[in-house]
Design a protein around this motif. Structure first.
Motif, PDB file in Angstrom:
ATOM      1  N   ASP A 152       0.823  -1.508  -0.105  1.00 34.00           N
ATOM      2  CA  ASP A 152      -0.016  -0.257  -0.182  1.00 34.00           C
ATOM      3  C   ASP A 152       0.822   1.358  -0.025  1.00 34.00           C
ATOM      4  OD1 ASP A 152      -2.472  -1.388  -0.005  1.00 34.00           O
ATOM      5  OD2 ASP A 152      -2.256  -1.710   2.033  1.00 34.00           O
ATOM      6  N   ASP A 198       3.072   4.230  -1.636  1.00 31.85           N
ATOM      7  CA  ASP A 198       3.139   4.891  -2.890  1.00 31.85           C
ATOM      8  C   ASP A 198       4.424   4.727  -3.617  1.00 31.85           C
ATOM      9  OD1 ASP A 198       0.700   6.770  -2.597  1.00 31.85           O
ATOM     10  OD2 ASP A 198       1.872   7.607  -0.814  1.00 31.85           O
ATOM     11  N   ARG A 246       1.986  -2.879  -7.877  1.00 39.43           N
ATOM     12  CA  ARG A 246       1.652  -2.131  -8.714  1.00 39.43           C
ATOM     13  C   ARG A 246       0.287  -1.991  -9.209  1.00 39.43           C
ATOM     14  NH1 ARG A 246       5.150  -3.441 -13.823  1.00 39.43           N
ATOM     15  NH2 ARG A 246       4.883  -1.104 -14.619  1.00 39.43           N
ATOM     16  N   ILE A 247      -0.372  -3.278  -8.851  1.00 39.03           N
ATOM     17  CA  ILE A 247      -2.111  -3.388  -9.073  1.00 39.03           C
ATOM     18  C   ILE A 247      -2.602  -2.009  -8.204  1.00 39.03           C
ATOM     19  CG2 ILE A 247      -3.856  -4.852  -8.269  1.00 39.03           C
ATOM     20  CD1 ILE A 247      -2.212  -7.165  -8.956  1.00 39.03           C
ATOM     21  N   ARG A 248      -1.837  -2.008  -7.105  1.00 36.10           N
ATOM     22  CA  ARG A 248      -2.443  -1.078  -6.019  1.00 36.10           C
ATOM     23  C   ARG A 248      -1.669   0.467  -6.566  1.00 36.10           C
ATOM     24  NH1 ARG A 248      -2.889  -4.071  -0.195  1.00 36.10           N
ATOM     25  NH2 ARG A 248      -3.292  -6.015  -1.011  1.00 36.10           N
ATOM     26  N   ARG A 249      -1.403   0.486  -7.763  1.00 32.97           N
ATOM     27  CA  ARG A 249      -0.722   1.841  -8.155  1.00 32.97           C
ATOM     28  C   ARG A 249       0.293   2.475  -7.532  1.00 32.97           C
ATOM     29  NH1 ARG A 249      -4.200   3.253 -12.134  1.00 32.97           N
ATOM     30  NH2 ARG A 249      -6.492   2.519 -11.896  1.00 32.97           N
ATOM     31  N   GLN A 258       4.425   3.154  -7.459  1.00 33.58           N
ATOM     32  CA  GLN A 258       5.376   3.289  -8.448  1.00 33.58           C
ATOM     33  C   GLN A 258       6.881   2.473  -7.973  1.00 33.58           C
ATOM     34  OE1 GLN A 258       6.960   7.447  -8.537  1.00 33.58           O
ATOM     35  NE2 GLN A 258       8.011   7.008 -10.777  1.00 33.58           N
ATOM     36  N   ASP A 261       8.739   0.924 -13.111  1.00 33.91           N
ATOM     37  CA  ASP A 261       8.336   2.041 -13.685  1.00 33.91           C
ATOM     38  C   ASP A 261       9.326   3.150 -14.022  1.00 33.91           C
ATOM     39  OD1 ASP A 261       5.286   1.147 -13.321  1.00 33.91           O
ATOM     40  OD2 ASP A 261       5.788   1.209 -11.335  1.00 33.91           O
TER      41      ASP A 261
END
Length: 302
Positions: free
Chosen positions: A129, A131, A159-162, A164, A194
């Motif tokens: 969770d 960032d 990454r599924i949870r956005r 980086q 990313d």
């Protein structure tokens, strides 16, 4: 609700011995991802919460490390303390031009079991969770095969949870059984990255990429690739755009330790603040140019 970026740097911090020309030793602490975490804290200040993910012992050196990290503002909630284990140790020897030679003692370092303990499961779950997850090629080496598999699972879920995913290649041949083993590990991880912060010399040593365009061509699916070239300009590919950003001249180089780590931290910090790739590269060069004018990995905060 806080708007702070939650950043986790995953890796190893070691006892650092800096050998001076008269043979004397100065003791400190350092490690590539730890260096980056410190400089991220300094660059971002109240805009981010930076946690370090590692394992240490219960010894006085480990106590001192944690105290120094806390003083820098780094979160200790993901630092495991393992009975009977110790941190790794390394010595930096520099020549008259400031170029480095490293001697390592790290085979029994606690970080090797960082993802293999009972406490690792909840830590890995929580990291999904964040960032930003930041790690390096040295992280890959010290975690071992089992730890690397767990890291890849973490990257996929994060990454599924956005989140980086940011990777600094930092290739150290002595940490690997063979170049083939290292290549396989890097290629597995690079599929989930990313932002790749790549030192050209390391890319050449590991994959044989002779030129920067070969590095860019090797990673078509990574959104942002930065090629660090020491005192030369850095090259950036962000989406379809490419940039070349000159380094800052430094008249007297004292010690190049953490030059790449500090560049990476300043680059990432600028991007997280909304800066362009060019602005980020300029910020990276500025910080690295200051760092190489001091001894050791971490320069004084002032």
């Amino acid at each position: 609700m806080s708007n702070k970026k939650r950043i986790a740097a995953i890796g190893e911090c070691m006892i650092e011995l800096q050998q001076h020309h008269d043979g004397s030793l100065q003791q400190g602490f350092g490690g590539d991802t730890l260096n980056a975490a410190v400089y991220l804290c300094r660059e971002l200040g109240p805009l981010a919460e930076v946690d370090y993910v590692t394992a240490l012992g219960l010894d006085s050196f480990s106590d001192a490390m944690c105290q120094s990290w806390a003083e820098e503002g780094i979160g200790l909630g993901k630092v495991q303390r393992l009975p009977g284990r110790l941190p790794g140790l390394y010595c930096i020897q520099t020549d008259a031009r400031g170029e480095r030679r490293f001697l390592y003692w790290r085979n029994e370092a606690a970080v090797r079991d960082c993802f293999n303990t009972a406490a690792a499961g909840p830590i890995l779950a929580d990291l999904c969770d964040y960032d930003v997850l930041y790690f390096s090629g040295i992280t890959l080496a010290v975690l071992g095969e089992t730890g690397r598999k767990k890291l890849i699972d973490l990257l996929v879920e994060a990454r599924i949870r956005r989140a980086q995913i940011v990777f600094d290649n930092n290739y150290r041949p002595r940490l690997w059984a063979s170049v083939e083993q290292a290549r396989a590990a890097y290629l597995q991880v690079l599929e989930h990255v990313d932002l790749a912060l790549l030192t050209l010399e390391d890319e050449q040593a590991l994959f044989g990429h002779d030129y920067a365009h070969g590095v860019f061509a090797a990673y078509p699916n990574i959104a942002e690739v930065v090629i660090k070239r020491g005192a030369d300009s850095c090259l950036v590919r962000c989406g379809a755009e490419r940039y070349e950003v000159p380094a800052l001249p430094v008249q007297r180089v004292v010690d190049t330790t953490a030059a790449g780590d500090s560049f990476s931290a300043a680059y990432l910090a600028c991007r997280l603040r909304g800066g362009s790739p060019v602005q980020a590269a300029e910020a990276g060069h500025r910080l690295a140019s200051r760092v190489i004018q001091h001894h050791g990995a971490l320069i004084p905060r002032d």
